[in-house]
Design a protein around this motif. Structure first.
Motif: not given
Length: 77
Positions: A7-10, A12-13, A71-72
């Motif tokens: 969720r953090r990655i999502f 930030e993206h 994607a990330p």
């Protein structure tokens, strides 16, 4: 509250895509996609867990595919 890595990655993206596409404020982008600013903020901070419907709505608002938005995130995230 600990934020799951995916969720953090999502979030930030999502923030990066929003800014890259000229949506400087969360409020203007949220209005564009028909969401509340606090919800978009929660997504970008990883505090909210979006449904598939929300992912599709965000992707359309950013003019990307849902896959591009996700994607990330890798299997190890």
């Amino acid at each position: 509250m600990s934020v799951p890595e995916h969720r953090r990655i999502f979030g930030e993206h999502l923030r990066e895509l929003r800014r890259d596409r000229g949506w400087g404020s969360q409020e203007s982008f949220a209005h564009h996609v028909g969401m509340d600013r606090t919800y978009v903020s929660g997504l970008e901070r990883g505090r909210r867990n979006p449904t598939l419907d929300v992912i599709v709505k965000l992707a359309r608002g950013l003019e990307v595919t849902p896959a591009d938005l996700l994607a990330p995130i890798t299997s190890t995230s």
